[in-house]
Every structure is written in structure tokens, then in C-alpha cells.
Design a protein around this motif. Structure first.
Motif: not given
Length: 75
Positions: A41-55
Motif C-alpha cells: 500500500s503506497l500513497e501518491d502525492d495527490k493522496g490516492r492509494k495504490v494497492l498491489v497484492p504482495a504475491d
């Protein structure tokens, strides 16, 4: 901070500009890969979250954003 995320079985990488430090991004990636978290889970500079399954993570590239050159001058 520019972050590029390669996802398995996806033709394109995810590129985002994050306000998080390189250490914070690296810590989140390490937690996802070690099994402590099932999602990166990472957040960009515009406040949106990016979620990527770890596997599904193929690679994560962390670095400063490159300056785009405009014009026809010498490199």
C-alpha cells in the motif's frame, strides 16, 4: 519520490510520485514481501492509494524523478 512497480502478468508497470521517503517505501515493500502484509500500500502525492497484492510483485524501483528535457539542444 518516483516509484515504479512491476506486477506479474501485467503488460505495464505502475508509476507514481509519492511524498513518502525512500525508507518508508522500502519498509512497506519489505513488509509485503516478508508476509507481514498481504498488500503493498503506497500513497501518491495527490493522496490516492495504490494497492498491489504482495504475491504479484515482480519488482519495485525507488528513485528521484527524472527531469524531462524539452527542445533540441545538446544532451
Amino acid at each position: 519520490m518516483e516509484v515504479k512497480i512491476g506486477v506479474q502478468h501485467a503488460p505495464r508497470e505502475i508509476v507514481l510520485e509519492s511524498g513518502q521517503s525512500a525508507e518508508d517505501v522500502e519498509r512497506a515493500v519489505a513488509e509485503a514481501l516478508s508476509g507481514k502484509a498481504q498488500l503493498l500500500s503506497l500513497e501518491d502525492d495527490k493522496g490516492r492509494k495504490v494497492l498491489v497484492p504482495a504475491d504479484r510483485l515482480a519488482y519495485v524501483e525507488i528513485g528521484e524523478p527524472s527531469v524531462r528535457r524539452v527542445g533540441f539542444g545538446p544532451l
